[in-house]
Design a protein around this motif. Sequence first.
Motif, mmCIF file in Angstrom:
data_model
loop_
_atom_site.group_PDB
_atom_site.id
_atom_site.type_symbol
_atom_site.label_atom_id
_atom_site.label_comp_id
_atom_site.label_asym_id
_atom_site.label_seq_id
_atom_site.Cartn_x
_atom_site.Cartn_y
_atom_site.Cartn_z
ATOM 1 N N ALA A 1 12.818 8.582 6.003
ATOM 2 C CA ALA A 1 12.674 7.172 6.356
ATOM 3 C C ALA A 1 11.487 6.988 7.289
ATOM 4 O O ALA A 1 11.262 7.806 8.189
ATOM 5 C CB ALA A 1 13.951 6.643 7.023
ATOM 6 N N ILE A 2 10.734 5.923 7.042
ATOM 7 C CA ILE A 2 9.631 5.502 7.918
ATOM 8 C C ILE A 2 10.070 4.194 8.551
ATOM 9 O O ILE A 2 10.274 3.197 7.852
ATOM 10 C CB ILE A 2 8.329 5.317 7.124
ATOM 11 N N ILE A 3 10.206 4.192 9.873
ATOM 12 C CA ILE A 3 10.868 3.081 10.546
ATOM 13 C C ILE A 3 9.985 2.504 11.644
ATOM 14 O O ILE A 3 9.608 3.203 12.582
ATOM 15 C CB ILE A 3 12.210 3.540 11.156
ATOM 16 N N GLU B 1 -2.024 0.863 9.370
ATOM 17 C CA GLU B 1 -2.050 2.019 8.463
ATOM 18 C C GLU B 1 -1.098 3.134 8.880
ATOM 19 O O GLU B 1 -1.034 4.172 8.213
ATOM 20 C CB GLU B 1 -3.474 2.576 8.365
ATOM 21 N N VAL B 2 -0.336 2.948 9.959
ATOM 22 C CA VAL B 2 0.493 4.047 10.469
ATOM 23 C C VAL B 2 1.541 4.475 9.447
ATOM 24 O O VAL B 2 1.772 5.674 9.236
ATOM 25 C CB VAL B 2 1.144 3.665 11.807
ATOM 26 N N ALA B 3 2.189 3.522 8.786
ATOM 27 C CA ALA B 3 3.187 3.885 7.766
ATOM 28 C C ALA B 3 2.543 4.649 6.620
ATOM 29 O O ALA B 3 3.146 5.572 6.053
ATOM 30 C CB ALA B 3 3.892 2.634 7.249
ATOM 31 N N PHE C 1 0.831 -1.207 0.000
ATOM 32 C CA PHE C 1 0.000 0.000 0.000
ATOM 33 C C PHE C 1 0.870 1.263 0.000
ATOM 34 O O PHE C 1 0.600 2.220 -0.732
ATOM 35 C CB PHE C 1 -0.915 0.045 1.226
ATOM 36 N N VAL C 2 1.888 1.269 0.840
ATOM 37 C CA VAL C 2 2.747 2.451 0.964
ATOM 38 C C VAL C 2 3.480 2.703 -0.348
ATOM 39 O O VAL C 2 3.578 3.840 -0.819
ATOM 40 C CB VAL C 2 3.747 2.276 2.118
ATOM 41 N N GLU C 3 3.992 1.635 -0.933
ATOM 42 C CA GLU C 3 4.715 1.759 -2.198
ATOM 43 C C GLU C 3 3.800 2.288 -3.300
ATOM 44 O O GLU C 3 4.183 3.183 -4.084
ATOM 45 C CB GLU C 3 5.285 0.398 -2.589
ATOM 46 N N GLN C 4 2.583 1.776 -3.385
ATOM 47 C CA GLN C 4 1.654 2.201 -4.431
ATOM 48 C C GLN C 4 1.198 3.644 -4.233
ATOM 49 O O GLN C 4 1.087 4.414 -5.192
ATOM 50 C CB GLN C 4 0.446 1.262 -4.457
#
Length: 559
Positions: A105-107, A278-280, A59-62
């Motif tokens: 960055a999302i970590i 869904e946080v990322a 989802f994040v990539e799209q």
Amino acid sequence: MSKNFKYFVLIISFFIATTSLLHISPWRSDPIMTWKLNVNYWLTVVLLPLDSRPPCTQFVEQLGQITGIRVLLPQQELLDNYQTPANKKELRIWLRQVSSQADAAIISTDMLIHGSLLASRLSMGSNEDTNEVLDLLTVIHQENPYLKMYAFNIIPRLLIADNQENITYQRNMLKYSVIKDQVYTFENAEDIKTTHSLEKQLPANVIQHYTALYEKNTTLNLALLNMVEQGTLAGLVIGQDDGQPFGIPNMNKQQLQHQLSQKPSLANKVFITRGTDEVAISLLGHIVMENSNDRPKVFVMYSDHDAAQIIMPFMPHTVAKTVQEKMRIAGAVEAKKIDDADFILYIHVGTSNNQSTFSSSAEQVRTLLDQGYRVALVDLTEHFQVSETLLPVLLAQKVAIPKLIAYAGWNTTSNSIGTAVTQASIFTKALKKDGNLAEIMAIYKENLEFLTARFLDDLYYQKEINPYINKQLQRRKIDPYHLQTVYYQTNIQVQKMMVSKANHLLREGLVNYPITIRTDQGLEQIIITDLETQTYLPWQRTFEIWIKPTLALTAIKKS
């Protein structure tokens, strides 16, 4: 399941997955079938995900692709595989190496410390792991001072983790946790008696392990909060896993909220919210708005006057509170007037008591779309039943659902609202940049494909196919959460059923609905003509699917 077998299954799945492909269009048109969108990325973001499930990765990539962001993910073999934790040490090495290539960055600290969300529920990471991760974040900041690092950490869910040791005590531990919070809040004598009674029934080591989980989590969250204050982290989201209005997790959240209230300088850098998967996604939206200095204006509408104040399953607070939290993380502001908004966030809350209002709600959505408003639809259900969803009513009443700019109805209220707010925010932001027909169509294509995936997954799979297959498996005494030897045949069944649903969606809801787009040459119209889908079960269970729709769009030739 071995990793080699997993990859073999995935490869076979892609080759055997039946695809749905139709061409139904009476329009005179110039076909524009494929594009390479966003070749020149304006931002690169590293994603160290919560786990390997699609919402946390795909989802994040799209969504990044829609707005021209390159998302860098670890290699699949480093990530977790359901109940097998990730290779934490190799992920730490990967994160340090790849950070020099990124702007942000999302970590997930749960991934780095424990190896996945499921592993964090069992507290599989040690104190040494925690210290190593905190040191790693400091080192990465020192080596890449211009990298904006956004961490997120999850307050464990209310229900004690699923394993053989805990399963007998889950119900009483949940009751104990809820009453413990009620005693803390109300100091009711009867509740105090109940607490003492439960303490006698439950093994001391189970209570100790449960409470220690939250104590360690709070200590880590305070350390991360201090790292934001020191400038090591650019931001922090503290998410809360599945809960209720009362419970020990809420006590921890309130403690953290009190600490945060003492630090006003962190008001727009640290967010405490209900949500996990869904946080990322929400953090991606936050990064987009921070880097573009553009705060989306959102007009919030509810399908009926009671919807805002309903407390949905697995939620500690109202729907309206969740909307406020997710908008705040995304940097969105609520518009007081509909015509001042970048988009409308339309919240449908379906229950067993309000289904007579669905038709009028569908007509309201139709009117908004026909008037040219951009609408993001959140399709919530009280009992996760298809009969409580609005999308089938929209289809039945021939509402042009391709005109929606976002749709979400998956899993919990926070999952759905966070996803829809982010999708709508980044899509409307992407459209603010001028482009020619091919460029704007490419943006629409990416967004429409994510939208179509949500239709297929959130409605058809989660509300129809998943319950049906689970019942079939259970009749055969097979656990849907442990498919084992029936994984392959279950995967094939899912693929076939999803193809059927994709054909239905294309025929009934996607084709022949012109979408008006604005290009640097003026207004144009496009339509969806074809749909292909690829689907498989990413884990040894039926709970979620990986799905990738591919749409063909056509520009309607002007007479």
